[in-house]
Write a protein that holds these residues in place. Structure first.
Motif, PDB file in Angstrom:
ATOM      1  N   ASP A 196       3.840  20.992  -5.356  1.00 27.92           N
ATOM      2  CA  ASP A 196       3.363  22.130  -4.557  1.00 27.92           C
ATOM      3  C   ASP A 196       1.934  21.923  -4.062  1.00 27.92           C
ATOM      4  OD1 ASP A 196       5.739  23.556  -4.784  1.00 27.92           O
ATOM      5  OD2 ASP A 196       5.124  24.496  -6.661  1.00 27.92           O
ATOM      6  N   ALA A 197       1.188  21.071  -4.758  1.00 19.74           N
ATOM      7  CA  ALA A 197      -0.214  20.847  -4.388  1.00 19.74           C
ATOM      8  C   ALA A 197      -0.429  19.506  -3.707  1.00 19.74           C
ATOM      9  CB  ALA A 197      -1.099  20.944  -5.636  1.00 19.74           C
ATOM     10  N   LEU A 198       0.627  18.738  -3.514  1.00 16.90           N
ATOM     11  CA  LEU A 198       0.478  17.394  -2.962  1.00 16.90           C
ATOM     12  C   LEU A 198       0.157  17.438  -1.475  1.00 16.90           C
ATOM     13  CD1 LEU A 198       0.768  14.336  -3.730  1.00 16.90           C
ATOM     14  CD2 LEU A 198       3.066  14.481  -2.722  1.00 16.90           C
ATOM     15  N   ASP A 199      -0.874  16.712  -1.071  1.00 18.17           N
ATOM     16  CA  ASP A 199      -1.211  16.549   0.339  1.00 18.17           C
ATOM     17  C   ASP A 199      -0.223  15.539   0.943  1.00 18.17           C
ATOM     18  OD1 ASP A 199      -2.240  15.932   2.831  1.00 18.17           O
ATOM     19  OD2 ASP A 199      -4.315  15.751   2.143  1.00 18.17           O
ATOM     20  N   PRO A 200       0.505  15.903   1.996  1.00 19.62           N
ATOM     21  CA  PRO A 200       1.450  14.966   2.611  1.00 19.62           C
ATOM     22  C   PRO A 200       0.818  13.629   2.983  1.00 19.62           C
ATOM     23  CG  PRO A 200       1.783  17.165   3.497  1.00 19.62           C
ATOM     24  CD  PRO A 200       0.544  17.227   2.644  1.00 19.62           C
ATOM     25  N   ASN A 201      -0.485  13.632   3.259  1.00 14.53           N
ATOM     26  CA  ASN A 201      -1.154  12.370   3.595  1.00 14.53           C
ATOM     27  C   ASN A 201      -1.141  11.391   2.421  1.00 14.53           C
ATOM     28  OD1 ASN A 201      -1.913  12.883   6.307  1.00 14.53           O
ATOM     29  ND2 ASN A 201      -3.520  14.258   5.584  1.00 14.53           N
ATOM     30  N   GLN A 202      -1.092  11.918   1.189  1.00 17.09           N
ATOM     31  CA  GLN A 202      -0.975  11.042   0.031  1.00 17.09           C
ATOM     32  C   GLN A 202       0.360  10.299   0.051  1.00 17.09           C
ATOM     33  OE1 GLN A 202      -2.593  14.316  -2.947  1.00 17.09           O
ATOM     34  NE2 GLN A 202      -2.446  12.361  -3.987  1.00 17.09           N
ATOM     35  N   ALA A 203       1.397  11.005   0.432  1.00 14.33           N
ATOM     36  CA  ALA A 203       2.719  10.373   0.522  1.00 14.33           C
ATOM     37  C   ALA A 203       2.757   9.345   1.644  1.00 14.33           C
ATOM     38  CB  ALA A 203       3.794  11.438   0.729  1.00 14.33           C
ATOM     39  N   LEU A 204       2.086   9.648   2.751  1.00 20.01           N
ATOM     40  CA  LEU A 204       2.026   8.686   3.858  1.00 20.01           C
ATOM     41  C   LEU A 204       1.306   7.410   3.444  1.00 20.01           C
ATOM     42  CD1 LEU A 204       1.189  11.026   6.897  1.00 20.01           C
ATOM     43  CD2 LEU A 204       3.345   9.828   6.463  1.00 20.01           C
ATOM     44  N   GLU A 205       0.185   7.559   2.769  1.00 15.52           N
ATOM     45  CA  GLU A 205      -0.580   6.388   2.353  1.00 15.52           C
ATOM     46  C   GLU A 205       0.195   5.570   1.319  1.00 15.52           C
ATOM     47  OE1 GLU A 205      -3.104   3.432   2.090  1.00 15.52           O
ATOM     48  OE2 GLU A 205      -3.161   5.025   3.615  1.00 15.52           O
ATOM     49  N   ALA A 206       0.852   6.255   0.408  1.00 17.91           N
ATOM     50  CA  ALA A 206       1.667   5.546  -0.579  1.00 17.91           C
ATOM     51  C   ALA A 206       2.778   4.760   0.093  1.00 17.91           C
ATOM     52  CB  ALA A 206       2.251   6.547  -1.580  1.00 17.91           C
ATOM     53  N   THR A 207       3.368   5.326   1.134  1.00 17.30           N
ATOM     54  CA  THR A 207       4.451   4.635   1.840  1.00 17.30           C
ATOM     55  C   THR A 207       3.914   3.426   2.604  1.00 17.30           C
ATOM     56  OG1 THR A 207       5.655   6.727   2.035  1.00 17.30           O
ATOM     57  CG2 THR A 207       6.356   4.935   3.477  1.00 17.30           C
ATOM     58  N   ARG A 208       2.726   3.528   3.144  1.00 21.42           N
ATOM     59  CA  ARG A 208       2.113   2.355   3.788  1.00 21.42           C
ATOM     60  C   ARG A 208       1.990   1.208   2.786  1.00 21.42           C
ATOM     61  NH1 ARG A 208      -1.120   6.559   6.072  1.00 21.42           N
ATOM     62  NH2 ARG A 208      -0.814   6.751   8.336  1.00 21.42           N
ATOM     63  N   GLN A 209       1.603   1.541   1.552  1.00 15.20           N
ATOM     64  CA  GLN A 209       1.493   0.515   0.517  1.00 15.20           C
ATOM     65  C   GLN A 209       2.859  -0.053   0.140  1.00 15.20           C
ATOM     66  OE1 GLN A 209      -1.384  -0.863  -0.628  1.00 15.20           O
ATOM     67  NE2 GLN A 209      -2.258   0.429   0.991  1.00 15.20           N
ATOM     68  N   VAL A 210       3.848   0.803   0.115  1.00 14.05           N
ATOM     69  CA  VAL A 210       5.210   0.350  -0.172  1.00 14.05           C
ATOM     70  C   VAL A 210       5.668  -0.648   0.884  1.00 14.05           C
ATOM     71  CG1 VAL A 210       7.639   1.083  -0.222  1.00 14.05           C
ATOM     72  CG2 VAL A 210       5.903   2.402  -1.467  1.00 14.05           C
ATOM     73  N   MET A 211       5.445  -0.319   2.151  1.00 16.60           N
ATOM     74  CA  MET A 211       5.871  -1.207   3.236  1.00 16.60           C
ATOM     75  C   MET A 211       5.127  -2.534   3.188  1.00 16.60           C
ATOM     76  SD  MET A 211       8.249   0.530   4.521  1.00 16.60           S
ATOM     77  CE  MET A 211       8.622  -0.543   5.920  1.00 16.60           C
ATOM     78  N   LYS A 212       3.865  -2.471   2.799  1.00 13.94           N
ATOM     79  CA  LYS A 212       3.059  -3.699   2.724  1.00 13.94           C
ATOM     80  C   LYS A 212       3.477  -4.570   1.546  1.00 13.94           C
ATOM     81  CE  LYS A 212      -1.742  -5.243   2.071  1.00 13.94           C
ATOM     82  NZ  LYS A 212      -3.159  -4.791   1.912  1.00 13.94           N
ATOM     83  N   GLN A 213       3.615  -3.966   0.382  1.00 15.21           N
ATOM     84  CA  GLN A 213       3.868  -4.733  -0.831  1.00 15.21           C
ATOM     85  C   GLN A 213       5.308  -5.246  -0.926  1.00 15.21           C
ATOM     86  OE1 GLN A 213       1.539  -5.672  -2.962  1.00 15.21           O
ATOM     87  NE2 GLN A 213      -0.049  -4.567  -1.825  1.00 15.21           N
ATOM     88  N   PHE A 214       6.257  -4.440  -0.490  1.00 15.74           N
ATOM     89  CA  PHE A 214       7.657  -4.823  -0.615  1.00 15.74           C
ATOM     90  C   PHE A 214       8.169  -5.603   0.598  1.00 15.74           C
ATOM     91  CE2 PHE A 214       7.560  -1.346  -3.689  1.00 15.74           C
ATOM     92  CZ  PHE A 214       8.381  -1.808  -4.712  1.00 15.74           C
ATOM     93  N   LEU A 215       7.692  -5.233   1.803  1.00 12.79           N
ATOM     94  CA  LEU A 215       8.296  -5.766   3.029  1.00 12.79           C
ATOM     95  C   LEU A 215       7.302  -6.501   3.930  1.00 12.79           C
ATOM     96  CD1 LEU A 215      10.505  -2.637   3.835  1.00 12.79           C
ATOM     97  CD2 LEU A 215      11.280  -4.809   2.872  1.00 12.79           C
ATOM     98  N   ASN A 216       6.059  -6.628   3.471  1.00 12.66           N
ATOM     99  CA  ASN A 216       5.034  -7.349   4.242  1.00 12.66           C
ATOM    100  C   ASN A 216       4.816  -6.767   5.640  1.00 12.66           C
ATOM    101  OD1 ASN A 216       4.548  -9.284   2.178  1.00 12.66           O
ATOM    102  ND2 ASN A 216       6.436 -10.346   2.787  1.00 12.66           N
ATOM    103  N   ILE A 217       4.948  -5.469   5.752  1.00 12.37           N
ATOM    104  CA  ILE A 217       4.706  -4.797   7.036  1.00 12.37           C
ATOM    105  C   ILE A 217       3.400  -4.005   6.921  1.00 12.37           C
ATOM    106  CG2 ILE A 217       5.525  -3.030   8.642  1.00 12.37           C
ATOM    107  CD1 ILE A 217       8.362  -3.827   7.985  1.00 12.37           C
TER     108      ILE A 217
END
Length: 326
Positions: A196-217
C-alpha cells in the motif's frame, strides 16, 4: 479448457465433450494451444460477458456498493446481503470473493477462510523499440526458489514473460515483457515497505535491474506500466485439501442451500481453474435441483476433493465414455 490439470474426472471430461460438440473446429484448434490471450487483455472475457448479461431482462447489476455483511434470516430460508446503500434478500448466494474477505462479511462463522496467506505481487510491463531484441525465444522464465543453491541475480524476482514471443502481434513489432516481483519474496526486493505504501517507481527501477541482470537489456523502455496486486495469489498451506473438506461440511450445516463458494481461494488459483470450477458449480446447482426443489446442498467445494470423487476416477475409460455419450 483444462484448468491447471488434465481432465481427470467425469465432470471435467463431460464439460470438454460438450464444448467440443458445440464447435468442433474451434475446439480442435484451441486444444493445441498452450497459451490463450486477447488483443485487449484478459479483461476482454468478463467485459463481453458483462455486456451480454446487461441485455438479459432477468439480470440486475449492482456496482460501487460494497457488501458489508451476509447473514441468514427466517431459519435459513433466505440470505440477507447488506450493502452500504441497501439490503438484498436471496434464495442463493455464490461468493467469488477472496476467502479472507468473505470471512469478515459472515462474522467469522465458518472455519479456515482466513487460514491461508495471500501474496502481494508487483506486475510490471515494459515495451521496447523494435530494434531491442530478446536473446531467447520462448515463453519466458521463472526463477528458482530462494532456498536453492542457484542464486538469483535480483532477489525477489518471480519471473518474466516474453509477451511479444508468446502472443506476437503482426501490426506491432515492439519487444514486450511482463515482470512479476515480490510474492513470498516481497521483502527481498522491496524491504519492509508494504504494498500500500510502495512507490510504483520502485517497481520500475527493480524491473530495469531485472532486465539488465537476466537478459542483458539496458535500453530504456518506450512504454511501461505498473500494477500493484495486493493479496492476489492465495498460498495453499499443507493440509489445504482436508480444510476444504471441513469447510464444505461447515458451510452446508451453517448456510444450508443458501451459499456456494468458488474462486481462487479454494481449488486452483489460475484463470482457467476459476472458470472451470465456477462452471462446474453452476452446472451442479442447475442439474441437481438445489435451486428449486432443494434436494441437494451444493457448496462448490467438493468438485475436486479426492475423498468424494475417488469412485468416479476409478471408473474405467470405457465406462466413462459410455456415461459421457449417454
Amino acid at each position: 479448457m483444462q484448468g491447471a490439470a488434465n481432465t481427470a474426472t467425469m465432470r471435467e471430461r463431460g464439460m470438454a465433450v460438450r464444448a467440443k460438440d458445440s464447435d468442433p473446429e474451434w475446439y480442435n484448434k484451441m486444444e493445441k494451444m498452450s497459451i490463450i490471450g486477447f488483443k485487449d487483455g484478459l479483461e476482454t472475457l468478463p467485459q463481453h460477458i458483462y455486456e451480454y448479461l446487461k441485455t438479459c431482462d432477468n439480470v440486475e447489476f449492482v456496482i460501487n456498493d460494497p457488501v458489508q455483511s451476509i447473514t441468514t434470516v427466517e431459519n435459513n430460508k433466505e440470505a440477507k446481503i447488506k450493502t452500504s446503500q441497501s439490503e438484498y434478500y436471496a434464495d442463493h448466494v455464490i461468493s467469488t470473493l477472496p476467502s479472507f474477505t468473505l470471512d469478515k462479511l459472515i462474522s467469522n462463522s465458518l472455519p479456515h477462510l482466513s487460514y491461508n496467506p495471500a501474496a502481494d505481487v508487483a506486475v510490471v510491463n515494459f515495451a521496447y523499440a523494435p530494434e531491442v531484441k530478446l536473446a531467447y525465444d520462448g515463453f519466458g522464465f521463472l526463477t528458482p526458489h530462494r532456498d536453492t543453491a542457484q542464486k538469483i541475480p535480483v532477489p525477489g524476482t518471480l519471473g518474466v514473460i516474453f509477451d511479444s514471443n508468446v502472443i506476437p502481434e503482426e501490426q506491432e513489432k515492439r519487444t514486450k515483457v511482463t515482470a512479476m516481483l515480490g510474492g513470498s519474496d516481497w521483502k527481498d526486493i522491496f524491504g519492509n515497505t508494504p504494498i500500500d505504501a510502495l512507490d510504483p517507481n520502485q517497481a520500475l527501477e527493480a524491473t530495469r535491474q531485472v532486465m539488465k541482470q537476466f537478459l542483458n537489456i539496458e535500453d530504456e523502455p518506450t512504454h511501461s506500466l505498473v500494477n500493484l496486486q495486493k493479496q492476489c495469489i492465495p498460498h495453499y498451506l499443507v493440509g489445504h485439501q482436508e480444510r476444504i473438506y471441513q469447510l464444505h461440511h461447515a458451510t452446508a450445516k451453517k448456510f444450508g442451500h443458501l451459499l456456494s463458494l468458488t474462486g481462487a481461494s479454494y481449488m486452483g488459483v489460475s484463470v482457467p481453474d476459476c472458470i472451470k470450477n465456477s462452471r462446474m458449480l453452476v452446472e451442479e446447482l442447475l442439474m441437481s435441483g438445489s435451486l428449486g426443489s432443494r434436494e441437494k446442498i451444493v457448496t462448490g467445494l467438493i468438485n475436486n476433493i479426492t475423498r468424494d470423487i475417488k469412485d468416479s476416477i476409478q471408473l474405467s475409460k470405457g465406462n466413462t465414455n459410455v456415461i459421457l455419450k449417454a
